[in-house]
Design a protein around this motif. Structure first.
Motif, PDB file in Angstrom:
ATOM      1  N   ALA A  22       0.838  -1.198   0.000  1.00 15.35           N
ATOM      2  CA  ALA A  22       0.000   0.000   0.000  1.00 15.35           C
ATOM      3  C   ALA A  22       0.874   1.249   0.000  1.00 15.35           C
ATOM      4  O   ALA A  22       1.986   1.256   0.531  1.00 15.35           O
ATOM      5  CB  ALA A  22      -0.929   0.005   1.213  1.00 15.35           C
ATOM      6  N   ALA A  23       0.351   2.333  -0.584  1.00 12.48           N
ATOM      7  CA  ALA A  23       1.075   3.602  -0.546  1.00 12.48           C
ATOM      8  C   ALA A  23       1.091   4.186   0.859  1.00 12.48           C
ATOM      9  O   ALA A  23       2.067   4.836   1.263  1.00 12.48           O
ATOM     10  CB  ALA A  23       0.447   4.590  -1.523  1.00 12.48           C
ATOM     11  N   THR A  44      -5.692   2.213   5.302  1.00 13.20           N
ATOM     12  CA  THR A  44      -4.851   1.767   4.190  1.00 13.20           C
ATOM     13  C   THR A  44      -5.324   2.465   2.926  1.00 13.20           C
ATOM     14  O   THR A  44      -6.524   2.501   2.645  1.00 13.20           O
ATOM     15  CB  THR A  44      -4.937   0.237   3.999  1.00 13.20           C
ATOM     16  N   VAL A  45      -4.387   3.035   2.176  1.00 17.81           N
ATOM     17  CA  VAL A  45      -4.699   3.669   0.895  1.00 17.81           C
ATOM     18  C   VAL A  45      -3.772   3.068  -0.152  1.00 17.81           C
ATOM     19  O   VAL A  45      -2.544   3.071   0.010  1.00 17.81           O
ATOM     20  CB  VAL A  45      -4.511   5.201   0.947  1.00 17.81           C
ATOM     21  N   HIS A  46      -4.361   2.551  -1.233  1.00 19.77           N
ATOM     22  CA  HIS A  46      -3.610   1.872  -2.272  1.00 19.77           C
ATOM     23  C   HIS A  46      -3.306   2.802  -3.453  1.00 19.77           C
ATOM     24  O   HIS A  46      -4.018   3.787  -3.664  1.00 19.77           O
ATOM     25  CB  HIS A  46      -4.384   0.647  -2.763  1.00 19.77           C
ATOM     26  N   PRO A  47      -2.302   2.494  -4.240  1.00 19.43           N
ATOM     27  CA  PRO A  47      -2.031   3.274  -5.449  1.00 19.43           C
ATOM     28  C   PRO A  47      -3.272   3.349  -6.337  1.00 19.43           C
ATOM     29  O   PRO A  47      -3.999   2.364  -6.496  1.00 19.43           O
ATOM     30  CB  PRO A  47      -0.910   2.472  -6.135  1.00 19.43           C
ATOM     31  N   GLU A  61      -5.931   5.097  -5.688  1.00 18.25           N
ATOM     32  CA  GLU A  61      -7.148   5.276  -4.884  1.00 18.25           C
ATOM     33  C   GLU A  61      -7.191   6.673  -4.287  1.00 18.25           C
ATOM     34  O   GLU A  61      -6.220   7.158  -3.718  1.00 18.25           O
ATOM     35  CB  GLU A  61      -7.170   4.232  -3.768  1.00 18.25           C
ATOM     36  N   LEU A  81       2.346   9.083  -2.894  1.00 18.55           N
ATOM     37  CA  LEU A  81       1.225   9.467  -2.039  1.00 18.55           C
ATOM     38  C   LEU A  81       1.034  10.978  -2.080  1.00 18.55           C
ATOM     39  O   LEU A  81       1.991  11.737  -1.899  1.00 18.55           O
ATOM     40  CB  LEU A  81       1.507   9.022  -0.594  1.00 18.55           C
ATOM     41  N   ALA A 140      -1.851   7.410  -4.980  1.00 23.16           N
ATOM     42  CA  ALA A 140      -2.736   7.276  -3.826  1.00 23.16           C
ATOM     43  C   ALA A 140      -2.950   8.679  -3.270  1.00 23.16           C
ATOM     44  O   ALA A 140      -2.007   9.459  -3.191  1.00 23.16           O
ATOM     45  CB  ALA A 140      -2.105   6.374  -2.772  1.00 23.16           C
TER      46      ALA A 140
END
Length: 226
Positions: A4-5, A31-34, A36, A166, A198
């Motif tokens: 995850a980023a 959690t923040v993903h690429p 998103e 990010l 992200a």
């Protein structure tokens, strides 16, 4: 930690005001993903800015786990934190925070020089980013000669200068009128989507939040689905 980023688990942050103990974060998980875009909602004083400062490695949590682009960040030295921040994180604030004595181009060049990019490469990338945000003809203008919307577009270009994984934004259109703010946000969304970043964006604007992939709310020091 995953790929995850941004990933945080059990984050705790406490401020002390005299004898008063203020728990701003009480076990926050996120959690923040690429690719998103996540909206962070909550009333003033809920701790949104503090959370963004921690995610951006500008504040340290009291406990919990924090990873940026898969790199565990809590135990890094200050120099390591600064290097990780410069390489992987871009910031957009409510007020642009451009350096007034420098041109639009120079404001985008400077963060690149800090991470070791050559002046020629930095200038070429700055010119490319200014073209992307529609300000190629304003490259030599200092912030005082730019409108509020133009200043914020330069700030977005600066945030993307080092090709971060990010993007963190704190009320990025809050200082603009609705029409200008809408256009700036259109630009921000388009660039985030195009580059597969992200993004965690704090906002009070529910219409903007609805345009993102997820809406989260900071309540009582915890992050909940919004």
């Amino acid at each position: 930690m995953s790929d995850a980023a941004l990933q945080l688990h059990g984050l705790v942050k406490v401020f002390h005001q005299g004898e008063r103990r203020l728990e701003v974060l009480r076990g926050a998980d996120l959690t923040v993903h690429p690719g998103e875009m996540v909206a962070l909602l909550g009333p003033s004083g809920a701790g949104k800015s503090t959370l963004l400062q921690i995610c951006g490695l500008l504040e340290k949590p009291d406990s919990g786990e924090l990873a940026i682009a898969g790199k565990e960040a809590r135990k890094l030295s200050e120099a390591e934190r600064t290097a990780l921040r410069g390489r992987t994180i871009g910031f957009v604030y409510q007020y642009h925070h451009l350096l007034p004595e420098f041109s639009a181009l120079e404001n985008i060049v400077m963060p690149q020089l800090i991470v070791g990019r050559s002046k020629a490469e930095a200038k070429a990338r700055a010119q490319s980013l200014l073209a992307e945000v529609g300000l190629a003809e304003r490259a030599s203008h200092r912030p005082a000669r730019l409108s509020g919307g133009e200043q914020q577009r330069v700030a977005i270009a600066r945030a993307l200068a080092n090709e971060p994984a990010l993007l963190l934004a704190d009320e990025p259109t809050g200082n603009l009128d609705p029409g200008t703010g809408g256009r700036v946000f259109d630009l921000l969304i388009g660039m985030v989507r195009e580059k597969g970043l992200a993004a965690l964006i704090a906002t009070h604007n529910p219409a903007l939040a609805e345009r993102m992939d997820r809406r989260l709310r900071l309540e009582d020091g915890r992050i909940v689905e919004g």
